[in-house]
Enzyme design. Structure first.
Site, PDB file in Angstrom:
ATOM      1  N   ALA A   1      11.052 -38.040  -8.691  1.00  0.00           N
ATOM      2  CA  ALA A   1      10.798 -36.704  -9.232  1.00  0.00           C
ATOM      3  C   ALA A   1      10.970 -35.665  -8.129  1.00  0.00           C
ATOM      4  O   ALA A   1      12.080 -35.238  -7.825  1.00  0.00           O
ATOM      5  CB  ALA A   1       9.404 -36.655  -9.843  1.00  0.00           C
ATOM      6  N   ARG A   2       9.879 -35.264  -7.528  1.00  0.00           N
ATOM      7  CA  ARG A   2       9.882 -34.307  -6.431  1.00  0.00           C
ATOM      8  C   ARG A   2       8.753 -34.679  -5.473  1.00  0.00           C
ATOM      9  O   ARG A   2       7.721 -35.210  -5.869  1.00  0.00           O
ATOM     10  CB  ARG A   2       9.653 -32.877  -6.939  1.00  0.00           C
TER      11      ARG A   2
ATOM     12  N   HIS B   1      16.250 -38.811  -0.556  1.00  0.00           N
ATOM     13  CA  HIS B   1      16.511 -37.884  -1.671  1.00  0.00           C
ATOM     14  C   HIS B   1      17.969 -37.980  -2.129  1.00  0.00           C
ATOM     15  O   HIS B   1      18.708 -36.985  -2.156  1.00  0.00           O
ATOM     16  CB  HIS B   1      16.177 -36.441  -1.262  1.00  0.00           C
ATOM     17  N   ILE B   2      18.357 -39.169  -2.543  1.00  0.00           N
ATOM     18  CA  ILE B   2      19.767 -39.425  -2.893  1.00  0.00           C
ATOM     19  C   ILE B   2      19.931 -39.962  -4.316  1.00  0.00           C
ATOM     20  O   ILE B   2      20.959 -40.546  -4.640  1.00  0.00           O
ATOM     21  CB  ILE B   2      20.408 -40.410  -1.890  1.00  0.00           C
TER      22      ILE B   2
ATOM     23  N   ARG C   1       3.937 -34.076 -21.213  1.00  0.00           N
ATOM     24  CA  ARG C   1       3.213 -32.891 -21.681  1.00  0.00           C
ATOM     25  C   ARG C   1       3.225 -32.803 -23.200  1.00  0.00           C
ATOM     26  O   ARG C   1       2.260 -32.354 -23.816  1.00  0.00           O
ATOM     27  CB  ARG C   1       3.819 -31.631 -21.070  1.00  0.00           C
TER      28      ARG C   1
ATOM     29  N   GLU D   1       9.612 -32.933   2.925  1.00  0.00           N
ATOM     30  CA  GLU D   1      10.862 -33.540   3.381  1.00  0.00           C
ATOM     31  C   GLU D   1      11.755 -32.467   4.031  1.00  0.00           C
ATOM     32  O   GLU D   1      11.679 -31.291   3.659  1.00  0.00           O
ATOM     33  CB  GLU D   1      11.597 -34.223   2.222  1.00  0.00           C
TER      34      GLU D   1
END
Length: 337
Positions: A243-244, A291-292, A183, A273
């Site tokens: 990231a997500r 997600h680890i 950004r 998830e």
């Protein structure tokens, strides 16, 4: 006992390390969930009645409806760095302190992101499944030949703390030219230190051999990588997401991988998830992890202790009373005073 003398009550919404519970017990009456049950939203609201502060992870939704139903709540402290599960504006409007756990997981997450990228590039997961299935009977000159990492162009989308740590590993450890989009552009001195060059997003997609996503999730970054973006990437490129979930359109990615529009992907996060799209599960050229990225024991302990630091301080106890170290809306503490 007057209300002023009442021992404050906190809720720990998921299982955490025992020493964190013991530390919180020094200051508060503690209700915990060491059985690690996954509560419904209604159950979470019920358990928050009469609670002053809550210790959460990235899985509990703290929204305006919950806040309205839990008027005593004064602090929401998360052991995760991401906080898209928490309505920060609603918390601020109600004078509820919110904190997260940045910094302590930066290097560990960068390690994992780089490892996931390398696993995708070198087809490690795919070849392991082949071996375990008893299919390895002979050597071949192109047996699971993948892509080089050293000297290849590393692209980083989202150049915050973790993005910079990944760039540093690529540039200094593997001799990778580094491109990035963010950004806001980094200070030139930081760019020089990282060997990183700022480019437009489309140029990042077109030029990267290995693209790593480390941008925060929000409305503006929802499906930042979709079918149109994937179409710009090299057919030999890999994509890694630490990231997500929601930053990537998982279904569009599954199509691109199946049709070999890109070579491979490494994914630690998913939209919706813990459910993972079956279209991704069926593909050989994607490495999938649950997600680890921050899951080393030292780092998870540090994340939990930082959340405890914030909770203790937010409720006016401990050496940092009134000044939670990583508050996201510290202005609510000024109003409380």
């Amino acid at each position: 006992m007057s209300a002023a003398d009442r021992r404050q009550r906190v809720l720990v919404a998921r299982a955490v390390f025992d020493e964190v519970i013991e530390r919180l017990l020094e200051h508060f009456e503690v209700q915990h969930n060491q059985a690690d049950a996954v509560w419904t939203q209604d159950e979470l609201v019920r358990r928050l009645q009469g609670i002053d502060g809550v210790f959460v992870t990235g899985t509990e939704a703290i929204d305006a409806g919950l806040l309205a139903a839990c008027p005593q709540l004064r602090a929401v402290c998360s052991m995760a760095v991401g906080y898209n599960n928490i309505d920060l504006a609603a918390c601020t409007a109600r004078g509820v302190l919110v904190s997260n756990a940045p910094d302590v997981l930066t290097e560990t997450t960068a390690d994992f992101g780089f490892a996931l990228m390398m696993a995708a590039a070198r087809r490690i997961s795919e070849s392991e499944h082949y071996l375990r299935a008893g299919q390895w009977t002979r050597w071949g000159h192109d047996l699971f030949a993948g892509a080089d990492v050293h000297g290849a162009t590393l692209g980083v989308l989202g150049m915050g703390r973790i993005g910079q740590a990944i760039a540093r590993r690529g540039a200094l450890g593997f001799g990778m030219p580094v491109l990035y989009h963010n950004r806001s552009r980094l200070d030139p001195a930081v760019e020089q230190q990282l060997g990183a060059r700022y480019v437009a997003k489309d140029d990042l997609l077109r030029q990267s051999d290995h693209l790593v996503l480390v941008l925060p999730y929000g409305p503006q970054s929802h499906h930042a990588i979709g079918a149109a973006e994937l179409a710009l990437m090299k057919p030999t490129a890999t994509l890694t997401n630490v990231a997500r979930g929601g930053v990537v359109d998982d279904l569009a990615l599954a199509v691109a991988l199946r049709e070999r529009r890109i070579a491979a992907a490494g994914l630690d996060v998913f939209e919706g998830e813990p459910a993972v799209p079956p279209q991704l599960l069926a593909l050989p050229n994607v490495v999938l992890t649950p997600h680890i990225a921050s899951a080393s024991l030292p780092t998870r302990r540090a994340m939990a202790q930082l959340a405890a630091d914030n909770l203790i301080a937010a409720l006016g106890a401990g050496p940092q009373a009134g000044a939670p170290p990583t508050a996201l809306n510290p202005q609510v503490m000024d109003v409380a005073r």
